[in-house]
Structures are given as C-alpha cells and as structure tokens.
Design a protein around this motif. Structure first.
Motif, PDB file in Angstrom:
ATOM      1  N   UNK A 234       1.304  -1.356  -0.219  1.00 48.60           N
ATOM      2  CA  UNK A 234      -0.210  -0.261   0.138  1.00 48.60           C
ATOM      3  C   UNK A 234       0.694   1.078  -0.121  1.00 48.60           C
ATOM      4  N   UNK A 235       1.662   1.483   0.685  1.00 46.97           N
ATOM      5  CA  UNK A 235       2.959   1.931   0.581  1.00 46.97           C
ATOM      6  C   UNK A 235       3.391   3.042  -0.591  1.00 46.97           C
ATOM      7  N   UNK A 236       3.578   1.576  -1.141  1.00 47.58           N
ATOM      8  CA  UNK A 236       4.562   1.693  -2.697  1.00 47.58           C
ATOM      9  C   UNK A 236       3.714   2.219  -3.526  1.00 47.58           C
ATOM     10  N   UNK A 237       2.085   2.023  -3.453  1.00 47.44           N
ATOM     11  CA  UNK A 237       0.839   2.710  -4.072  1.00 47.44           C
ATOM     12  C   UNK A 237       1.194   4.176  -3.934  1.00 47.44           C
ATOM     13  N   UNK A 238       1.586   5.198  -2.958  1.00 43.25           N
ATOM     14  CA  UNK A 238       0.861   6.031  -2.536  1.00 43.25           C
ATOM     15  C   UNK A 238       2.270   7.154  -3.452  1.00 43.25           C
TER      16      UNK A 238
END
Length: 238
Positions: A234-238
C-alpha cells in the motif's frame, strides 16, 4: 480423504545457505492457494521441489498419499508455468498449444477444437497462426497457461504469473487464472499482494518456513508478515 499433495519436513540447502528449513505444506483437492513472501524466502525452491526439478536434502513429497520424492518431473501429475514461459519460438501459437496433444497422437480435428477452446479460455481467439515472438509478455504468459490447461493436470503451479506486466496485462492474466481454477487445484507463487487472486488460503513464507496461513482478512487481523507485506504494498502505491 488425504491431501492432494503434501511436503513433509523438507530441508533444502544450496551450499551454506539453508533455503527451506523443516518446511511443511499440505494442499487439498480443488483448492486455490497462494505462496506469498519476499525474495529469498523459499517460494521458488518449494515450487521446484514440488515439480521434481530439485530434490530435498531430507523430507518427503507426497501426491495423493504416494511418495513421489524421487519421481522425475515428466512422471508427475503436476504442471508448472515458470516466469520464463518456455514457449517454442520456432512454432506458432497453435503449434505451441497443441504440442502435447500432437505427440499423444490426437486427430487433427480434435487438436483444432482444443486449440480454439484454449484460446477462447485465455481471451486470445484468432491467435492460432501468430508467431510467439510477435506477442507481448502478457500474451505469451496466457499462451503458456492455455497450453498447460489442455494437459488437464489435477494441479497447476504458476510462478509469479504477473511479474513485470503492466496493469492491463495483469488483469488479463488474472481473468485467465480465474477461468482455469475451476475443478482443479491451482497454486500461485508470489511476492506481491497484487497477484493474490481470491485465494482460498494464503501461506506466508519467511526464512524457509510457513510463518502464517489462512484467508486474507483473517491473516491481516492477526498481524505479522502478511500484514507487513500488505502495508508495504500500500505504501508503494502512495
């Protein structure tokens, strides 16, 4: 009834590197599972041992209760699509898909019908005469899946099936997997949450062992490695 396939107390090392350490895994018939974990956790080695491409240092592999630890890959009722699709570049799409049928002596009419059926399944109708080298990576992956499906194995392993593919190709592969998972056991090997396609059970691997197993919602609530992978994704998509 026992498990369709089972790994018991598997140990596998490469030199001083212990890749699988007392590894245990049991897979039921008609189950759709994902082996999930970061690079180096033992996913691909597990796959290769299940397929007979590697032998464990110790431990046993069972298929329908029968010990197949020493059975070679071509004698196992297990089929694998690796990241490198192993298509024949000198053959067109139809010839690639029908390769196994031709050597089994099936009639031309039967083979034509099966090629059409397999291409419909992976949404590549009309691609029979295309050269493999003219296809995108996602299309080649779907051809490999179509060829595998026609072998009608009871269990299919897919190694990182959407790795290095764009979003559109990834969704196409997911749709193909969704079509083939009916009435057979499918195991997806993945490091990415995006490749988890409505799995019945997820096995989260760490340091050569199954660290957690269960359905996605339940695993996330428990915390641990699965939650860490989800949160990192999820962090990599932000």
């Amino acid at each position: 009834m026992g498990y369709l396939i089972e790994l018991r107390n598997i140990v596998k090392s490469f030199g001083d590197n212990v890749v699988l350490n007392d590894f245990n895994l049991a897979i039921n018939e008609n189950e759709f599972i994902t082996l999930l974990g970061p690079s180096g956790c033992g996913k691909t080695t597990t796959l290769r041992i299940l397929g007979g491409f590697e032998k464990p240092d110790s431990g046993k592999v069972f298929f329908q209760g029968e010990d197949i630890t020493d059975v070679p890959p071509n004698k196992r009722q297990i089929n694998t699509v690796f990241q490198k699709y192993a298509l024949f570049p000198h053959m067109d799409v139809g010839e690639n898909i029908a390769f196994g049928l031709k050597i089994s002596g099936r009639s031309d009419a039967y083979i034509r019908d099966k090629i059409k059926y397999a291409l419909d399944l992976v949404n590549l109708s009309g691609f029979e005469n295309r050269k493999v080298t003219s296809l995108s990576g996602g299309q080649q992956q779907r051809i490999a899946i179509a060829r595998l499906f026609l072998k009608n194995p009871p269990i299919i392993f897919l190694d990182e099936p959407t790795a290095s593919l764009d979003a559109i190709a990834t969704e196409q592969i997911k749709a193909s997997i969704d079509a083939i998972k009916r009435d057979r056991t499918v195991v997806v090997i993945s490091h990415s949450i995006s490749q988890i396609i409505d799995s019945d059970i997820i096995y989260a691997l760490k340091d050569g062992r199954v660290e957690q197993s269960g359905d996605p919602d339940g695993l996330y609530k428990k915390g641990g490695i699965y939650k860490d992978i989800v949160d990192a994704s999820a962090r990599s998509l932000n």
